[in-house]
Design an enzyme around this catalytic site. Structure first.
Site, PDB file in Angstrom:
ATOM      1  N   ASN A  16     -17.787  11.225  -8.157  1.00  0.00           N
ATOM      2  CA  ASN A  16     -17.814  12.453  -8.962  1.00  0.00           C
ATOM      3  C   ASN A  16     -18.995  13.344  -8.561  1.00  0.00           C
ATOM      4  OD1 ASN A  16     -15.760  11.827 -11.211  1.00  0.00           O
ATOM      5  ND2 ASN A  16     -17.086  10.009 -11.209  1.00  0.00           N
ATOM      6  N   ASP A  54     -21.209  -1.735  -8.619  1.00  0.00           N
ATOM      7  CA  ASP A  54     -22.269  -1.383  -9.569  1.00  0.00           C
ATOM      8  C   ASP A  54     -23.575  -1.346  -8.774  1.00  0.00           C
ATOM      9  OD1 ASP A  54     -24.300  -1.242 -11.406  1.00  0.00           O
ATOM     10  OD2 ASP A  54     -23.517  -2.816 -12.713  1.00  0.00           O
ATOM     11  N   ASN A  81     -27.430   8.322  -4.603  1.00  0.00           N
ATOM     12  CA  ASN A  81     -27.151   9.434  -5.504  1.00  0.00           C
ATOM     13  C   ASN A  81     -26.747   9.001  -6.911  1.00  0.00           C
ATOM     14  OD1 ASN A  81     -25.879  12.267  -6.181  1.00  0.00           O
ATOM     15  ND2 ASN A  81     -24.196  10.800  -6.367  1.00  0.00           N
ATOM     16  N   TYR A 145     -35.660   9.400 -18.288  1.00  0.00           N
ATOM     17  CA  TYR A 145     -35.134  10.074 -17.086  1.00  0.00           C
ATOM     18  C   TYR A 145     -36.301  10.593 -16.252  1.00  0.00           C
ATOM     19  CZ  TYR A 145     -31.918  12.952 -14.285  1.00  0.00           C
ATOM     20  OH  TYR A 145     -31.188  13.517 -13.253  1.00  0.00           O
ATOM     21  N   LYS A 149     -37.032   9.160 -12.452  1.00  0.00           N
ATOM     22  CA  LYS A 149     -36.941  10.067 -11.306  1.00  0.00           C
ATOM     23  C   LYS A 149     -38.317  10.280 -10.656  1.00  0.00           C
ATOM     24  CE  LYS A 149     -32.496  10.935 -11.266  1.00  0.00           C
ATOM     25  NZ  LYS A 149     -31.639  10.592 -10.127  1.00  0.00           N
TER      26      LYS A 149
HETATM   27  N1  NAD Z   1     -26.269  17.481 -12.467  1.00  0.00           N
HETATM   28  C1  NAD Z   1     -27.546  17.817 -12.487  1.00  0.00           C
HETATM   29  O1  NAD Z   1     -27.935  18.848 -13.048  1.00  0.00           O
HETATM   30  C2  NAD Z   1     -28.567  16.951 -11.789  1.00  0.00           C
HETATM   31  C3  NAD Z   1     -29.864  17.454 -11.692  1.00  0.00           C
HETATM   32  C4  NAD Z   1     -30.835  16.713 -11.056  1.00  0.00           C
HETATM   33  C5  NAD Z   1     -30.512  15.476 -10.530  1.00  0.00           C
HETATM   34  N2  NAD Z   1     -29.243  14.998 -10.645  1.00  0.00           N
HETATM   35  C6  NAD Z   1     -28.970  13.686 -10.085  1.00  0.00           C
HETATM   36  O2  NAD Z   1     -27.906  13.778  -9.163  1.00  0.00           O
HETATM   37  C7  NAD Z   1     -27.224  12.536  -9.100  1.00  0.00           C
HETATM   38  C8  NAD Z   1     -25.737  12.779  -9.281  1.00  0.00           C
HETATM   39  O3  NAD Z   1     -25.540  13.322 -10.556  1.00  0.00           O
HETATM   40  P1  NAD Z   1     -24.229  14.161 -10.960  1.00  0.00           P
HETATM   41  O4  NAD Z   1     -24.702  15.341 -11.689  1.00  0.00           O
HETATM   42  O5  NAD Z   1     -23.312  14.316  -9.805  1.00  0.00           O
HETATM   43  O6  NAD Z   1     -23.632  13.163 -12.057  1.00  0.00           O
HETATM   44  P2  NAD Z   1     -22.146  12.639 -12.326  1.00  0.00           P
HETATM   45  O7  NAD Z   1     -22.241  11.988 -13.663  1.00  0.00           O
HETATM   46  O8  NAD Z   1     -21.158  13.700 -12.080  1.00  0.00           O
HETATM   47  O9  NAD Z   1     -21.964  11.527 -11.190  1.00  0.00           O
HETATM   48  C9  NAD Z   1     -22.718  10.356 -11.185  1.00  0.00           C
HETATM   49  C10 NAD Z   1     -21.921   9.284 -10.472  1.00  0.00           C
HETATM   50  O10 NAD Z   1     -22.696   8.071 -10.477  1.00  0.00           O
HETATM   51  C11 NAD Z   1     -21.811   7.012 -10.796  1.00  0.00           C
HETATM   52  N3  NAD Z   1     -22.514   5.872 -11.354  1.00  0.00           N
HETATM   53  C12 NAD Z   1     -23.087   5.763 -12.574  1.00  0.00           C
HETATM   54  N4  NAD Z   1     -23.572   4.531 -12.755  1.00  0.00           N
HETATM   55  C13 NAD Z   1     -23.313   3.836 -11.616  1.00  0.00           C
HETATM   56  C14 NAD Z   1     -23.547   2.504 -11.196  1.00  0.00           C
HETATM   57  N5  NAD Z   1     -24.150   1.622 -11.991  1.00  0.00           N
HETATM   58  N6  NAD Z   1     -23.142   2.148  -9.957  1.00  0.00           N
HETATM   59  C15 NAD Z   1     -22.512   3.025  -9.149  1.00  0.00           C
HETATM   60  N7  NAD Z   1     -22.253   4.299  -9.501  1.00  0.00           N
HETATM   61  C16 NAD Z   1     -22.646   4.685 -10.719  1.00  0.00           C
HETATM   62  C17 NAD Z   1     -20.845   7.609 -11.794  1.00  0.00           C
HETATM   63  O11 NAD Z   1     -19.661   6.828 -11.929  1.00  0.00           O
HETATM   64  C18 NAD Z   1     -20.579   8.985 -11.182  1.00  0.00           C
HETATM   65  O12 NAD Z   1     -19.526   8.967 -10.252  1.00  0.00           O
HETATM   66  C19 NAD Z   1     -27.862  11.649 -10.172  1.00  0.00           C
HETATM   67  O13 NAD Z   1     -28.810  10.796  -9.592  1.00  0.00           O
HETATM   68  C20 NAD Z   1     -28.530  12.648 -11.081  1.00  0.00           C
HETATM   69  O14 NAD Z   1     -29.607  12.092 -11.795  1.00  0.00           O
HETATM   70  C21 NAD Z   1     -28.261  15.708 -11.258  1.00  0.00           C
END
Ligand code: NAD
Length: 254
Positions: A16, A54, A81, A145, A149
């Site tokens: 995702n 996982d 990621n 968080y 991070k």
């Molecule tokens: N969206 C934002 O604004 C944002 C901002 C800064 C950082 N991030 C970081 O970017 C990364 C991706 O976030 P996103 O926004 O695409 O989130 P999202 O929730 O769309 O996707 C996260 C993905 O990680 C997977 N995941 C969760 N737990 C897991 C596990 N135990 N093992 C394997 N996979 C697992 C989920 O199933 C999902 O597919 C994350 O590390 C998040 O902290 C996101």
């Protein structure tokens, strides 16, 4: 010839959001992509494979790395990621949730590096850790968080040192507010959306594809002299001290 022809990449959390955009981007530039996620991606192809994993389980991470080598014979790039957000002030923070956030956001990076680096040493490569601007400063009600991070950012520097002589570069990306499932609720109400988007100099959320393009750059030979770097892609929000923009002050003389 495409930029990543003949190269193999593991993308954690690739089902995702940002991870899915990263997987699609690498595949479109010639790479073979292995997605490690607890959720199933919308589609796989000749270039994109998936093994339910996982990222916080040592056993499952080791199996994923082995499956990748079995399928494609090598690992050139690793995009850590997978991530999880959590909202609570410390007195209300549940201990189990604290541990879960650290397990997915921080420990998972250690696990993937532990098992993938020995394979990557064969030819060198690149690791990109997805941190966050929330690892650079604090946010209200986001202590776990912020802490998880922040740890990713300094761990990236340490990994960069340890991997340099193996020809493996390690960098971190700090996204700002990106339009994914993780932020859907954050901006669901119009007043919240306005509060979140208002301070962003570019005036909008970022798109997952805009993170994928930075990650692809960091993974590519164009970034061959970059390691241990912490790169923000945040619409400019961390460029601001937080002090107000008061236009009439510009005409004042000291
Ligand atoms: N969206 C934002 O604004 C944002 C901002 C800064 C950082 N991030 C970081 O970017 C990364 C991706 O976030 P996103 O926004 O695409 O989130 P999202 O929730 O769309 O996707 C996260 C993905 O990680 C997977 N995941 C969760 N737990 C897991 C596990 N135990 N093992 C394997 N996979 C697992 C989920 O199933 C999902 O597919 C994350 O590390 C998040 O902290 C996101």
């Amino acid at each position: 010839m495409a930029r990543f022809d003949g190269r193999v990449v593991i993308v954690t959390g690739g089902a995702n959001g940002i991870g899915a955009a990263v997987a699609a981007r690498f595949a479109s530039e010639g790479a073979k992509v292995m997605i490690a996620d607890i959720q199933t991606p919308a589609a796989t192809s000749d270039s994109i494979a998936f093994v339910k994993t996982d990222a916080s389980s040592a056993q499952e991470v080791a199996a994923l790395v082995e499956a990748t080598v079995h399928k494609w014979g090598r690992i050139d790039m690793l995009v850590n990621n997978a991530g999880l957000g959590a909202l609570a002030e410390t007195p209300d923070m549940d201990e189990e949730l604290w541990d879960k956030v650290f397990a997915i956001n921080t420990k998972a990076i250690y696990l993937f590096c532990k098992y993938a680096i020995p394979v990557m040493r064969a030819q060198g490569g690149a690791i990109i850790n997805v941190a966050s601007i929330s690892g650079l400063s604090g946010d209200y009600g986001m202590g776990v968080y912020n802490a998880s991070k922040g740890a990713v950012i300094n761990y990236t520097r340490s990994l960069a040192l340890d991997c340099a002589r193996d020809g493996i570069r390690v960098n971190a990306l700090c996204p700002g507010l990106i339009e994914t499932a993780m932020t859907q609720l954050t901006v669901a109400r119009p007043e919240d959306r306005e509060a979140w988007l208002g301070p962003i100099p570019l005036g909008r959320m970022g798109q997952p594809s805009e993170m994928a393009s930075v990650i692809a750059f960091l993974a590519s030979d164009d970034a061959s002299y970059m390691t241990g770097a912490i790169i923000t892609a945040d619409g400019g929000i961390t460029a601001h001290t937080g002090q107000p923009n008061v236009p009439h002050r510009r005409s004042l003389r000291n």
